[in-house]
Write an enzyme that holds these catalytic residues in place. Structure first.
Site, mmCIF file in Angstrom:
data_model
loop_
_atom_site.group_PDB
_atom_site.id
_atom_site.type_symbol
_atom_site.label_atom_id
_atom_site.label_comp_id
_atom_site.label_asym_id
_atom_site.label_seq_id
_atom_site.Cartn_x
_atom_site.Cartn_y
_atom_site.Cartn_z
ATOM 1 C CE LYS A 65 45.573 28.463 24.598
ATOM 2 N NZ LYS A 65 44.575 28.561 25.664
ATOM 3 C CG ASP A 102 43.522 26.405 28.672
ATOM 4 O OD1 ASP A 102 44.466 26.811 29.378
ATOM 5 O OD2 ASP A 102 43.388 26.732 27.474
HETATM 6 P P1 NAP Z 1 39.383 32.837 20.557
HETATM 7 O O1 NAP Z 1 39.532 31.413 20.125
HETATM 8 O O2 NAP Z 1 39.891 33.928 19.696
HETATM 9 O O3 NAP Z 1 37.803 33.059 20.813
HETATM 10 C C1 NAP Z 1 37.332 34.318 21.178
HETATM 11 C C2 NAP Z 1 35.877 34.210 21.632
HETATM 12 O O4 NAP Z 1 35.491 35.476 22.160
HETATM 13 C C3 NAP Z 1 34.893 33.881 20.521
HETATM 14 O O5 NAP Z 1 33.867 33.088 21.053
HETATM 15 C C4 NAP Z 1 34.391 35.273 20.110
HETATM 16 O O6 NAP Z 1 33.101 35.253 19.536
HETATM 17 C C5 NAP Z 1 34.318 35.925 21.463
HETATM 18 N N1 NAP Z 1 34.355 37.386 21.418
HETATM 19 C C6 NAP Z 1 35.395 38.180 21.057
HETATM 20 N N2 NAP Z 1 35.047 39.471 21.195
HETATM 21 C C7 NAP Z 1 33.753 39.509 21.631
HETATM 22 C C8 NAP Z 1 32.837 40.530 21.964
HETATM 23 N N3 NAP Z 1 33.169 41.828 21.856
HETATM 24 N N4 NAP Z 1 31.620 40.190 22.421
HETATM 25 C C9 NAP Z 1 31.262 38.883 22.532
HETATM 26 N N5 NAP Z 1 32.080 37.850 22.223
HETATM 27 C C10 NAP Z 1 33.325 38.165 21.791
HETATM 28 O O7 NAP Z 1 40.051 33.064 21.983
HETATM 29 P P2 NAP Z 1 40.226 31.964 23.141
HETATM 30 O O8 NAP Z 1 41.487 31.206 22.927
HETATM 31 O O9 NAP Z 1 38.951 31.213 23.279
HETATM 32 O O10 NAP Z 1 40.470 32.873 24.434
HETATM 33 C C11 NAP Z 1 39.415 33.609 25.043
HETATM 34 C C12 NAP Z 1 39.967 34.304 26.269
HETATM 35 O O11 NAP Z 1 40.265 33.359 27.308
HETATM 36 C C13 NAP Z 1 41.306 35.020 25.953
HETATM 37 O O12 NAP Z 1 41.179 36.357 26.355
HETATM 38 C C14 NAP Z 1 42.328 34.258 26.739
HETATM 39 O O13 NAP Z 1 43.349 35.112 27.245
HETATM 40 C C15 NAP Z 1 41.514 33.659 27.884
HETATM 41 N N6 NAP Z 1 42.135 32.423 28.451
HETATM 42 C C16 NAP Z 1 42.514 32.416 29.756
HETATM 43 C C17 NAP Z 1 43.105 31.279 30.306
HETATM 44 C C18 NAP Z 1 43.568 31.267 31.754
HETATM 45 O O14 NAP Z 1 44.367 30.408 32.100
HETATM 46 N N7 NAP Z 1 43.087 32.148 32.607
HETATM 47 C C19 NAP Z 1 43.286 30.135 29.527
HETATM 48 C C20 NAP Z 1 42.864 30.167 28.196
HETATM 49 C C21 NAP Z 1 42.311 31.326 27.672
HETATM 50 P P3 NAP Z 1 32.896 35.041 17.946
HETATM 51 O O15 NAP Z 1 32.952 33.554 17.725
HETATM 52 O O16 NAP Z 1 31.581 35.637 17.687
HETATM 53 O O17 NAP Z 1 34.034 35.763 17.260
#
Ligand code: NAP
Length: 271
Positions: A65, A102
């Site tokens: 993204k 989103d």
């Molecule tokens: P990202 O940029 O990789 O960010 C991941 C986030 O999760 C970071 O804040 C990370 O913290 C945190 N994290 C990962 N593992 C963790 C754990 N074990 N405990 C606590 N925090 C943890 O990913 P993203 O793009 O933001 O996406 C996040 C989720 O949202 C994904 O699973 C995605 O599929 C979902 N999503 C859903 C939709 C929908 O339409 N439903 C749309 C967009 C995204 P750190 O900074 O400490 O690493």
């Protein structure tokens, strides 16, 4: 047939092809939609080849993204705020427009599908990645009383909160002590993909709390179980958000708004 695709890595479990194929059938639009797994170092080349082959637009998911934001020739305000693009549209002049749907998707699911009032509510947002960045602007614009951002890596939350500081009442708090019983707790972390819940305490939830995980299905189970055990009033996963953000992308591409309720119901039925 106009071609669309979702680009990600991995992407084969994406529900987007099913969702957009259902939208196209429902609205009589002639298009195809496929999932394309780009190599981690090959998103730009994969996208260029798709467009050269007649691609009209696409969705972008983890981890591309931010790269899509840099590749777009122009971006809408929400994508600029998030510095992340989840929807690309090829313009008649060949230029590439970037959007972030989103936040719109989350707000539509919360307010229209689930009947949640956001104005004057206290909201806890867990996570500080791309998903969190995409929903902060729309949440602040909806008039929340406060938006508390808590992330495992605190510095990342601080950077993100500073970027939105001029737009409303946003502040950070430690993940382990974010504050007492919020009206809404949103999990925008990727913890659920590993079967975990973020380390947020039970005190963040109360009998009036609605807990919402942006991920859906089994990946939302750990967080929603934590919220339920802590006494949350209602718990929802992000399937509705997924379909609503897709509907916004479909509208950006085709100028037609599909009905989302039957698609959400069909996906829930199949799950
Ligand atoms: P990202 O940029 O990789 O960010 C991941 C986030 O999760 C970071 O804040 C990370 O913290 C945190 N994290 C990962 N593992 C963790 C754990 N074990 N405990 C606590 N925090 C943890 O990913 P993203 O793009 O933001 O996406 C996040 C989720 O949202 C994904 O699973 C995605 O599929 C979902 N999503 C859903 C939709 C929908 O339409 N439903 C749309 C967009 C995204 P750190 O900074 O400490 O690493």
């Amino acid at each position: 047939m106009d071609r669309y695709a979702v680009f990600g890595h991995p992407v084969r479990h994406s529900l987007s092809p099913q969702i957009h194929t259902a939208f196209a059938a429902q609205t009589g639009q002639a298009l195809t939609y496929q999932a394309i797994e780009a190599p981690l170092d090959g998103f730009a080349a994969t996208l260029r080849a798709f467009i050269a082959d007649g691609g009209r637009g696409g969705n972008v998911t983890v981890p591309f993204k931010e790269e899509a934001f840099r590749l777009a020739d122009r971006c809408d305000e929400l994508a600029r705020q998030a510095q992340a693009v989840n929807t690309l549209r090829v313009e008649p002049d060949g230029g590439l427009s970037g959007f972030n749907t989103d936040g719109i998707g989350l707000l539509r699911d919360l307010t229209q599908n689930l009947g949640v009032e956001l104005r004057d509510r206290r909201v806890l947002l867990l996570g500080a990645g791309g998903a969190a960045a995409g929903v902060i602007g729309p949440l602040l614009a909806a008039g929340v009383a406060e938006l508390v951002l808590a992330n495992r890596t605190a510095a990342r939350a601080a950077t993100l909160a500073a970027r939105f500081a001029g737009q409303g009442p946003i502040r950070t708090a430690p993940l382990e002590a974010p504050g007492e019983a919020f009206d809404l707790v949103l999990n925008a972390t990727a913890a659920g993909l590993g079967g975990q819940a973020p380390a947020v305490p039970a005190a963040a939830f109360g009998p009036h709390t609605l807990a919402y995980d942006l991920v859906y299905g089994a990946a939302a189970a750990a967080f929603l179980a934590l919220a339920r055990a802590a006494g949350a009033r209602a718990c929802h996963d992000g399937l509705g958000m997924l379909v609503e953000q897709a509907a916004e992308a479909f509208w950006l591409w085709r100028g037609v708004r599909p009905a989302t309720a039957p698609v959400i119901a069909a996906l829930r039925g199949a799950a």
